[in-house]
Design an enzyme around this catalytic site. Structure first.
Site, mmCIF file in Angstrom:
data_model
loop_
_atom_site.group_PDB
_atom_site.id
_atom_site.type_symbol
_atom_site.label_atom_id
_atom_site.label_comp_id
_atom_site.label_asym_id
_atom_site.label_seq_id
_atom_site.Cartn_x
_atom_site.Cartn_y
_atom_site.Cartn_z
ATOM 1 N N THR A 40 0.831 -1.209 0.000
ATOM 2 C CA THR A 40 0.000 0.000 0.000
ATOM 3 C C THR A 40 0.869 1.265 0.000
ATOM 4 O O THR A 40 0.550 2.248 -0.671
ATOM 5 C CB THR A 40 -0.904 -0.006 1.254
ATOM 6 O OG1 THR A 40 -1.738 -1.152 1.180
ATOM 7 C CG2 THR A 40 -1.765 1.238 1.343
ATOM 8 N N HIS A 43 2.074 1.974 -3.445
ATOM 9 C CA HIS A 43 1.016 2.646 -4.243
ATOM 10 C C HIS A 43 0.964 4.136 -3.907
ATOM 11 O O HIS A 43 0.896 4.985 -4.797
ATOM 12 C CB HIS A 43 -0.363 2.062 -3.927
ATOM 13 C CG HIS A 43 -0.598 0.672 -4.438
ATOM 14 N ND1 HIS A 43 -0.342 0.297 -5.729
ATOM 15 C CD2 HIS A 43 -1.090 -0.422 -3.825
ATOM 16 C CE1 HIS A 43 -0.656 -0.980 -5.882
ATOM 17 N NE2 HIS A 43 -1.104 -1.444 -4.740
#
Ligand SMILES: [Zn+2]
Ligand SMILES: [Zn+2]
Length: 345
Positions: A40, A43
């Site tokens: 995450t 990202h």
């Protein structure tokens, strides 16, 4: 305080001085000791489509896998006290919806994610709701505390259904894949195959137990090898963590009749599958797995960690300072690593 700050909706991360968060009556303030890099965070660093799709906060402090000491508690907080060592549950449930009220807080209808929708843990301090603070025993080392959250995802998937005595295939040898190998091994899988395209990760994954069979899907016919080694019947359990189309297709193909597959890896696009041969005729069971059950997965993870039967430290390969957050994220992105840790205080 110092924080790894995402200032705008483009690639990058900067280290900034920002105010220490002020807690409300239901929150606790945690002095972060160690944190860990997750997909995450990559990202968010890249600021790709995923960030817009999940409506990630911006600007904000990133990071959600962490361990630290509670230094202040809100006036309504009852279960957590100053001085507690805690890990963070990343899912912030609303407590009011049908999922929350039926024991499925981790898939709350109004869920928010720490470090995605609220300021995160790559900072000297983080504030979190009381419900998200998981008390650790004082003897837990902070780097182990920082990986409870991803470890408990592996626990959730691997222990979702029967595993003892069953042949198990783990697709994707990232940190959660390595944790999954450890959990499957201690839970009694008869044979464990781990599949990836990264030799560094495969070499690390086979150290997570005895007789783990590593398969590089770029070099070997994974379906053929696993079929052969399971007497032609295929695997009884598949844990899919790669989030790749090829990995998922392999997962369904190696799955034997009446087997179960847990889908955990996130895909960036739709996947086409032969449902007739892979699911219907096989009577396969498919589980979607997201995050950790609150708090079933945490209790199981804690029990396993405390049992001494699992050594999650083997998965940690790199450590960086908070100032080196960008380097840490790029190391995780490059992939020749296990879990990457940030030393914060
Ligand atoms: Zn994570
Ligand atoms: Zn809810």
């Amino acid at each position: 305080m110092k924080a790894a700050y995402k200032a705008n909706r483009e690639k990058g991360i900067e280290i900034r001085d920002i105010p220490v968060p002020k807690i409300s009556s239901n929150e606790v303030l945690v002095k972060v000791k160690k944190a860990a890099i997750c997909g995450t965070d990559i990202h968010l660093y890249e600021w790709n489509d995923w960030c817009e799709n999940v409506n990630a906060k911006n600007p904000m402090v990133i990071g959600h896998e962490f361990c630290g000491e509670v230094v202040e508690v809100g006036k309504n907080v009852r279960s957590i006290k100053e001085g507690y060592l805690v890990a963070g549950e990343t899912h912030i449930p609303c407590g009011q919806c049908n999922m929350c009220k039926t024991g499925k807080q981790h898939i709350c209808q109004n869920m928010k994610i720490i470090g995605v929708h609220t300021d995160g843990a790559f900072a000297e301090y983080i504030k979190i709701p009381e419900v998200c603070a998981w008390q650790l025993s004082k003897s837990t080392s902070p780097e182990v505390g920082a990986i409870y959250e991803p470890f408990a995802i592996a626990v959730h998937g691997v222990l979702k259904d029967k595993i003892a005595g069953l042949s198990t295939v783990i697709i994707g040898a990232g940190p959660i894949g390595m944790f999954a190998v450890e959990v499957a091994n201690v839970a009694g899988s008869s044979q464990i195959f781990v599949v990836d395209i990264n030799e560094y990760r495969l070499n690390l994954a086979i150290k997570m137990g005895k007789n783990i069979i590593a398969l590089n899907s770029n070099k070997e016919d994974v379906v053929k090898v696993i079929r052969e080694k399971t007497g032609g019947i295929g695997a009884e359990v598949v844990i899919e963590l790669s989030g790749s189309t090829a990995g998922t297709k392999n997962g369904f193909e190696v799955l034997g009749k009446s087997g179960r597959i847990c889908l955990i890896g996130l895909h960036s696009k739709e996947v086409t599958l032969d449902l007739v041969n892979n699911v219907i005729y096989k009577e396969s069971t498919i589980y979607g797995i997201t995050g950790r059950e609150m708090f079933d997965s945490w209790y199981l993870a804690d029990n396993l960690m405390q049992s001494g039967k699992i050594d999650v430290k083997k998965v940690i390969t790199h450590e960086f300072s908070l100032d080196e957050t960008e380097k840490a994220i790029l190391t995780a992105k490059e992939g020749n690593c296990g879990k990457v840790i940030l030393n914060i205080s």
